[in-house]
Write a protein that holds these residues in place. Structure first.
Motif, mmCIF file in Angstrom:
data_model
loop_
_atom_site.group_PDB
_atom_site.id
_atom_site.type_symbol
_atom_site.label_atom_id
_atom_site.label_comp_id
_atom_site.label_asym_id
_atom_site.label_seq_id
_atom_site.Cartn_x
_atom_site.Cartn_y
_atom_site.Cartn_z
ATOM 1 N N LEU A 96 35.875 46.583 22.059
ATOM 2 C CA LEU A 96 35.117 45.988 23.157
ATOM 3 C C LEU A 96 36.022 45.587 24.308
ATOM 4 C CD1 LEU A 96 32.694 43.657 21.141
ATOM 5 C CD2 LEU A 96 32.336 46.033 21.893
ATOM 6 N N GLU A 97 37.338 45.645 24.084
ATOM 7 C CA GLU A 97 38.305 45.253 25.112
ATOM 8 C C GLU A 97 39.572 46.078 24.978
ATOM 9 O OE1 GLU A 97 38.560 41.142 24.201
ATOM 10 O OE2 GLU A 97 39.664 41.438 22.338
ATOM 11 N N THR A 98 40.362 46.088 26.032
ATOM 12 C CA THR A 98 41.645 46.787 26.021
ATOM 13 C C THR A 98 42.681 45.953 25.280
ATOM 14 O OG1 THR A 98 42.482 45.766 28.039
ATOM 15 C CG2 THR A 98 41.090 47.739 28.296
ATOM 16 N N PHE A 99 43.876 46.529 25.100
ATOM 17 C CA PHE A 99 44.973 45.771 24.495
ATOM 18 C C PHE A 99 45.271 44.496 25.285
ATOM 19 C CE2 PHE A 99 47.012 49.871 22.654
ATOM 20 C CZ PHE A 99 46.137 49.828 21.585
ATOM 21 N N ASP A 100 45.039 44.539 26.598
ATOM 22 C CA ASP A 100 45.309 43.382 27.445
ATOM 23 C C ASP A 100 44.158 42.387 27.479
ATOM 24 O OD1 ASP A 100 47.981 44.118 28.668
ATOM 25 O OD2 ASP A 100 46.829 45.898 29.191
ATOM 26 N N GLY A 101 43.082 42.692 26.768
ATOM 27 C CA GLY A 101 41.953 41.774 26.710
ATOM 28 C C GLY A 101 40.886 41.987 27.766
#
Length: 273
Positions: A96-101
């Motif tokens: 639901l999100e990237t590694f960076d949030g």
């Protein structure tokens, strides 16, 4: 060779299977329409890893490669949704999100449980069915087979790990997924590369390494997580659509490729012996 959507793109005879679960960038139209940004959805792909390991064909390795983006479904996560790294930041089976949030979906457009089950059947199971079939085919002809799971990640992602990640990150599920002799051989090779390295550090091996690694049954699994700066001209720090991903440069990647060639050769020799 087979169609791009077919996970098996090369069927070899050597007792070595390369798994590339995060190189895919394809996203079905109905999913892409719900995303915040197609670029964000592809941001965390394992960029150019297929190019880096192209030499594996010379070793007659089998290659199982993802076609679909990890945003569609992450092929290296437990299909039940159980976290591989409890207590640490990570992404899920259908992220639901990237590694960076950063959120991947527009508000209210996230996949529900029914859709996740459908993606599992449509995208996840074919990859793992192909992997299982290729492992079985080679194991029937060899006493030992090595599964080598290929990955890469940006060198600095504060949400996931402190400081810069070592260039070579060998994952063996704390020594459980492969014979100690093979682990030592590979660890020695990366140690002589002149690059930073670690065994079972932040990345100990994902679902593929943990699930398929059964050394007692002649199936040995390793994960190699490469920091991107080891093979592409990565600028450390935040990235944007304007500067990521950078182009693949074979000359720049050559030193790392030489180390990886030695690693895979050692895997073939180990399995052959």
């Amino acid at each position: 060779m087979s169609d791009a959507a077919d996970p098996v793109i090369r069927r070899g005879r050597a007792p070595l299977v390369l798994s590339l679960p995060h190189v895919g960038t394809a996203i079905p139209d109905d999913i892409e329409a719900r995303l915040v940004s197609p670029w964000l959805a592809r941001k965390d792909a394992d960029w150019w890893i297929d190019e880096l390991y192209a030499f594996a064909a010379e070793l007659d390795a089998t290659i199982v490669r993802a076609h679909w983006s990890r945003t569609v479904i992450d092929l290296n996560r437990d299909p039940t949704g159980v976290s591989l790294y409890p207590g640490q930041a990570t992404t899920g089976l259908c992220p639901l999100e990237t590694f960076d949030g950063e959120p991947l979906y527009r508000p209210g457009a996230e996949p529900n449980a029914e859709e996740i089950d459908a993606r599992n059947a449509t995208y996840y199971q074919p990859y793992h069915r192909a992997l299982t079939e290729e492992i079985s085919r080679l194991r029937n002809a060899n006493e030992r087979v090595v599964i080598y799971d290929c990955h890469s990640i940006r060198s600095a992602i504060p949400r996931l790990f402190a400081d810069k990640l070592p260039v070579f990150n060998l994952g063996t599920n704390n020594g459980v997924s492969a014979d100690p002799a093979l682990i030592k051989q590979v660890a020695d090779i990366i140690a002589t590369s002149g690059r930073s390295h670690v065994v079972d550090g932040r990345f100990k091996g994902g679902y593929i390494t943990r699930h398929y690694g059964q050394p007692e049954n002649g199936i040995h699994a390793l994960q190699m997580e490469l920091a991107c700066r080891g093979y592409i001209r990565e600028a450390l720090g935040p990235v944007s659509e304007a500067n990521w991903p950078v182009a693949f440069d074979a000359g720049f990647a050559a030193p790392t490729r030489l180390t990886l060639q030695a690693v895979l050769t050692a895997c073939v020799v180990f399995a052959g012996n």
